[in-house]
Design a protein around this motif. Structure first.
Motif, PDB file in Angstrom:
ATOM      1  N   TYR A  38       3.599  -3.860  34.554  1.00 48.17           N
ATOM      2  CA  TYR A  38       4.657  -2.890  34.839  1.00 48.17           C
ATOM      3  C   TYR A  38       5.904  -3.193  34.005  1.00 48.17           C
ATOM      4  O   TYR A  38       6.510  -2.284  33.426  1.00 48.17           O
ATOM      5  N   SER A  39       6.291  -4.461  33.925  1.00 50.90           N
ATOM      6  CA  SER A  39       7.473  -4.850  33.153  1.00 50.90           C
ATOM      7  C   SER A  39       7.307  -4.499  31.679  1.00 50.90           C
ATOM      8  O   SER A  39       8.244  -3.998  31.034  1.00 50.90           O
ATOM      9  N   THR A  40       6.118  -4.742  31.143  1.00 49.54           N
ATOM     10  CA  THR A  40       5.862  -4.454  29.727  1.00 49.54           C
ATOM     11  C   THR A  40       5.939  -2.962  29.444  1.00 49.54           C
ATOM     12  O   THR A  40       6.521  -2.531  28.432  1.00 49.54           O
ATOM     13  N   ILE A  41       5.364  -2.146  30.330  1.00 50.20           N
ATOM     14  CA  ILE A  41       5.403  -0.690  30.148  1.00 50.20           C
ATOM     15  C   ILE A  41       6.847  -0.195  30.131  1.00 50.20           C
ATOM     16  O   ILE A  41       7.243   0.610  29.268  1.00 50.20           O
ATOM     17  N   LEU A  42       7.653  -0.673  31.058  1.00 49.38           N
ATOM     18  CA  LEU A  42       9.045  -0.241  31.098  1.00 49.38           C
ATOM     19  C   LEU A  42       9.796  -0.678  29.848  1.00 49.38           C
ATOM     20  O   LEU A  42      10.566   0.097  29.271  1.00 49.38           O
ATOM     21  N   MET A  43       9.590  -1.907  29.417  1.00 51.28           N
ATOM     22  CA  MET A  43      10.298  -2.402  28.247  1.00 51.28           C
ATOM     23  C   MET A  43       9.966  -1.595  27.000  1.00 51.28           C
ATOM     24  O   MET A  43      10.817  -1.397  26.130  1.00 51.28           O
ATOM     25  N   VAL A  44       8.728  -1.104  26.905  1.00 48.24           N
ATOM     26  CA  VAL A  44       8.313  -0.325  25.730  1.00 48.24           C
ATOM     27  C   VAL A  44       8.873   1.090  25.775  1.00 48.24           C
ATOM     28  O   VAL A  44       9.498   1.569  24.819  1.00 48.24           O
ATOM     29  N   PHE A  45       8.694   1.777  26.904  1.00 47.74           N
ATOM     30  CA  PHE A  45       8.999   3.203  26.947  1.00 47.74           C
ATOM     31  C   PHE A  45      10.444   3.529  27.297  1.00 47.74           C
ATOM     32  O   PHE A  45      10.899   4.651  27.029  1.00 47.74           O
ATOM     33  N   MET A  46      11.168   2.606  27.890  1.00 49.99           N
ATOM     34  CA  MET A  46      12.548   2.915  28.253  1.00 49.99           C
ATOM     35  C   MET A  46      13.496   2.937  27.062  1.00 49.99           C
ATOM     36  O   MET A  46      14.648   3.356  27.192  1.00 49.99           O
ATOM     37  N   VAL A  47      13.040   2.504  25.903  1.00 45.32           N
ATOM     38  CA  VAL A  47      13.877   2.598  24.705  1.00 45.32           C
ATOM     39  C   VAL A  47      13.573   3.862  23.911  1.00 45.32           C
ATOM     40  O   VAL A  47      14.212   4.121  22.891  1.00 45.32           O
ATOM     41  N   PHE A  48      12.600   4.657  24.363  1.00 45.13           N
ATOM     42  CA  PHE A  48      12.283   5.909  23.680  1.00 45.13           C
ATOM     43  C   PHE A  48      13.427   6.913  23.890  1.00 45.13           C
ATOM     44  O   PHE A  48      14.055   6.932  24.956  1.00 45.13           O
ATOM     45  N   PRO A  49      13.699   7.744  22.896  1.00 49.09           N
ATOM     46  CA  PRO A  49      14.700   8.803  23.103  1.00 49.09           C
ATOM     47  C   PRO A  49      14.215   9.788  24.161  1.00 49.09           C
ATOM     48  O   PRO A  49      13.024  10.120  24.202  1.00 49.09           O
ATOM     49  N   PRO A  50      15.094  10.267  25.044  1.00 47.07           N
ATOM     50  CA  PRO A  50      14.656  11.138  26.137  1.00 47.07           C
ATOM     51  C   PRO A  50      14.242  12.530  25.688  1.00 47.07           C
ATOM     52  O   PRO A  50      13.506  13.203  26.409  1.00 47.07           O
ATOM     53  N   TYR A  51      14.718  12.951  24.523  1.00 47.30           N
ATOM     54  CA  TYR A  51      14.446  14.324  24.081  1.00 47.30           C
ATOM     55  C   TYR A  51      13.943  14.344  22.643  1.00 47.30           C
ATOM     56  O   TYR A  51      14.216  13.441  21.853  1.00 47.30           O
ATOM     57  N   GLN A  52      13.218  15.382  22.337  1.00 47.59           N
ATOM     58  CA  GLN A  52      12.791  15.685  20.970  1.00 47.59           C
ATOM     59  C   GLN A  52      13.260  17.106  20.625  1.00 47.59           C
ATOM     60  O   GLN A  52      13.244  17.984  21.482  1.00 47.59           O
ATOM     61  N   PRO A  53      13.679  17.349  19.374  1.00 50.54           N
ATOM     62  CA  PRO A  53      13.813  16.379  18.272  1.00 50.54           C
ATOM     63  C   PRO A  53      14.999  15.451  18.491  1.00 50.54           C
ATOM     64  O   PRO A  53      15.950  15.785  19.192  1.00 50.54           O
ATOM     65  N   VAL A  54      14.916  14.287  17.874  1.00 51.68           N
ATOM     66  CA  VAL A  54      15.951  13.274  18.040  1.00 51.68           C
ATOM     67  C   VAL A  54      17.118  13.567  17.107  1.00 51.68           C
ATOM     68  O   VAL A  54      16.925  13.855  15.929  1.00 51.68           O
ATOM     69  N   THR A  55      18.324  13.522  17.657  1.00 51.39           N
ATOM     70  CA  THR A  55      19.543  13.688  16.867  1.00 51.39           C
ATOM     71  C   THR A  55      20.448  12.484  17.118  1.00 51.39           C
ATOM     72  O   THR A  55      20.203  11.664  18.013  1.00 51.39           O
ATOM     73  N   ALA A  56      21.526  12.395  16.343  1.00 47.81           N
ATOM     74  CA  ALA A  56      22.476  11.296  16.537  1.00 47.81           C
ATOM     75  C   ALA A  56      23.124  11.379  17.906  1.00 47.81           C
ATOM     76  O   ALA A  56      23.514  10.355  18.489  1.00 47.81           O
ATOM     77  N   GLU A  57      23.216  12.591  18.468  1.00 47.09           N
ATOM     78  CA  GLU A  57      23.890  12.767  19.742  1.00 47.09           C
ATOM     79  C   GLU A  57      23.006  12.425  20.934  1.00 47.09           C
ATOM     80  O   GLU A  57      23.473  11.874  21.932  1.00 47.09           O
ATOM     81  N   ASN A  58      21.697  12.752  20.846  1.00 48.16           N
ATOM     82  CA  ASN A  58      20.831  12.490  22.003  1.00 48.16           C
ATOM     83  C   ASN A  58      19.952  11.249  21.844  1.00 48.16           C
ATOM     84  O   ASN A  58      19.081  10.990  22.661  1.00 48.16           O
ATOM     85  N   MET A  59      20.205  10.480  20.796  1.00 52.48           N
ATOM     86  CA  MET A  59      19.439   9.266  20.552  1.00 52.48           C
ATOM     87  C   MET A  59      19.662   8.258  21.677  1.00 52.48           C
ATOM     88  O   MET A  59      20.755   8.148  22.243  1.00 52.48           O
TER      89      MET A  59
END
Length: 564
Positions: free
Chosen positions: A490-511
């Motif tokens: 569980y800890s590994t999954i959170l550490m990997v995916f919680m750094v993903f940008p919440p929205y696509q496409p990624v911009t400087a504002e929503n990064m």
């Protein structure tokens, strides 16, 4: 009185008098070259003598529950789940997060029973890691844990501050919100928390008592309009609906990202461990690092009370969070209209639809913000005490400066101001990013679960290697290994995916800038370790050795060796 290990020690009052007579009013270290055999025995056991065990189990559970602010976190941040996963992630994802956090809390409970100390993770790592890696791993754990607690404080303060801004949007149509307005309000929350921590330290027990009462009372107050006044959604919507408005082409990735508010609602359960170790200050024994308060009292039977309180607090918080999430889903109405609310916090729109009254809505949301404000008080206290303890172990540069204890307030004021300064800097993220909360919450999640993963992994390796484990009175028995492994996954999954940008496409504002900030912390910590830490840091045992004036071994380069 006979301790757990069967070694007789002096009675508390007598030991207290002897110890205080030898204690420095500035550093809290024992200054006499001779030391009681009792205290030396406790040093050999890796623990410092505990006195005046006045903090009971019930109050410890209360403070631990208040620290998590679980249902408040769901109410304030459920919009992220609505975008990425919809009702399914806010129900099943929340339950999964509860299970994952429970496995983590249970694993940490085992560790805290072994060594109920203020250092927490960095202490456990030093005990469990192979000797040649112990100081390096302990240093890394200390840095990560300290920054994680700062991030937890920052994310909670950010929600409290920007929720006030949302009330301005809700009540004044002429108001034009700016990101920097939210940053100023966030800073105001931190400054209030700092003032209470320093100037109001004597009243902290009363403040925390009020916080716990509010935490419980407002939960039921919130349920009333949601359950009885809101138009109700169908059971099919609540239990089966899936949404993906995040822009991610993969529904699976979107769903996992949507777990963020659920995971955030249970982050910081390790805070309980930081109230279990005490250190002698000028006029008595006060807490090194408390979860919710600096009340100047110890935990009775910490090796049992701390782990049990962690488990019970987590169970209570889970019930509250899941109950509120179900009530929200039944009363949320049209998702699109809720997400398009100009207030930025959909809970305001949901409450307004239920009550039909702006004053009533404002009062309820102000109550929600107040619980988060109270939580910030304790989070700042916890982060500063952990920082103080780490500085005493020379984990930070300028350790003598940051480990200083104010004679006027008998608390580590400089450590509090350091945490405040770092928190103020983190607020700058909000000025340039529309997803500042995601970044701060992700920092708290990644930092905390990284600090959890390291000691749990070392514990699992010892289990597999059948090496000696210094168990405390609380253990998971034969369920320990599977629970530890689930916590690691569980800890590994959170550490990997919680750094993903919440929205696509990624911009400087929503990064999602959490990966950049966290990476910067790791790089800076590595540089400090190479230039400074590896020469002076010997792990949490320094607190015992310095206080007890025990001999220490050094290698050929003059560096201190940590004994196994």
């Amino acid at each position: 009185m006979i301790p757990q290990h069967g070694i007789p020690i002096a009675q508390g009052a007598e030991m207290r008098d002897r110890t205080l007579s030898k204690t420095s009013a500035t550093t809290g270290h024992l200054e006499d070259q001779s030391l009681d055999l009792d205290a030396r025995t406790m040093a050999i056991l890796g623990k410092k003598q505990r006195l005046n065990r006045n903090f009971g189990f019930v109050s410890l559970v209360a403070f631990s529950t208040t620290l998590l602010v679980s249902w408040e976190a769901i109410a304030a941040t459920f919009q992220s789940g609505l975008v990425s996963g919809g009702p399914s992630v806010l129900l099943y994802g929340l339950f999964l997060s509860w299970l994952g956090a429970f496995a983590t809390a249970a694993s940490l409970a085992e560790l805290s029973s072994m060594s109920p100390t203020a250092g927490g993770q960095y202490h456990w790592v030093a005990e469990l890691a192979p000797m040649r890696f112990a100081t390096t791993f302990s240093w890394a754990a200390g840095w990560v844990t300290s920054f994680a607690r700062i991030s937890d404080m920052a994310s909670t303060a950010y929600v409290a501050g920007t929720m006030v801004q949302s009330l301005l949007i809700f009540n004044r149509e002429s108001y034009t919100p700016k990101n920097w307005h939210g940053t100023l309000l966030y800073w105001a929350v931190l400054l209030i928390a700092c003032s209470v921590n320093i100037l109001g330290v004597r009243y902290f027990p009363h403040v925390e008592t009020v916080a716990f009462i509010i935490h419980i009372t407002f939960f039921f107050v919130f349920l009333i309009p949601l359950v009885y006044l809101s138009p109700q959604s169908t059971s099919k919507f609540v239990f089966t609906d899936f949404e993906n408005s995040s822009g991610w082409s993969s529904n699976g990735i979107s769903w996992i990202i949507g777990i963020m508010p659920s995971a955030w609602s249970f982050v910081g359960i390790d805070g309980t461990t930081h109230m279990s170790m005490l250190s002698p200050f000028s006029q008595g024994f006060v807490s090194v690092a408390l979860t919710r308060t600096d009340i100047g009292e110890e935990v009775k039977n910490a090796a049992v009370a701390v782990p049990r309180s962690m488990i019970i607090a987590h169970l209570i918080s889970g019930v509250f969070a899941i109950a509120l999430s179900i009530a929200l889903l039944f009363s949320v109405g049209d998702i699109l209209s809720v997400l398009q609310s100009p207030t930025q916090y959909p809970i305001i729109q949901v409450i307004y639809v239920a009550t039909g009254s702006k004053p009533a809505t404002t009062a309820l949301i102000a109550a929600l913000a107040s619980t988060l404000l109270f939580s910030t008080f304790g989070l700042l206290a916890s982060a500063s005490r952990l920082t103080w303890a780490f500085a005493r172990d020379k984990g930070f540069p300028f350790p003598d400066f940051f480990a200083h204890v104010s004679k006027a307030y008998m608390i580590p004021v400089r450590a509090i101001l350091l945490i405040l300064a770092i928190g103020l800097v983190l607020g700058l993220i909000n000025i340039g990013s529309s997803t500042a909360f995601n970044a701060m919450a992700s920092l708290a999640l990644v930092g905390h679960y990284a600090s959890y993963l390291l000691p749990i992994t070392l514990l699992v390796l010892r289990r597999f290697g059948k090496k000696h484990i210094p168990w405390g009175p609380f253990t998971l028995g034969r369920w320990g290994l599977p629970i530890n492994l689930f916590a690691m996954i569980y800890s590994t999954i959170l550490m990997v995916f919680m750094v993903f940008p919440p929205y696509q496409p990624v911009t400087a504002e929503n990064m999602n800038y959490s990966s950049l900030v966290f990476g910067g912390v790791l790089i800076f910590g590595t540089v400090v370790w190479l230039a400074y830490g590896r020469k002076v840091y010997m792990g949490p045992v320094k607190e015992v050795i310095d206080a007890m004036h025990l001999k220490r071994d050094t290698d050929k380069d003059g560096r201190i060796r940590l004994f196994d």
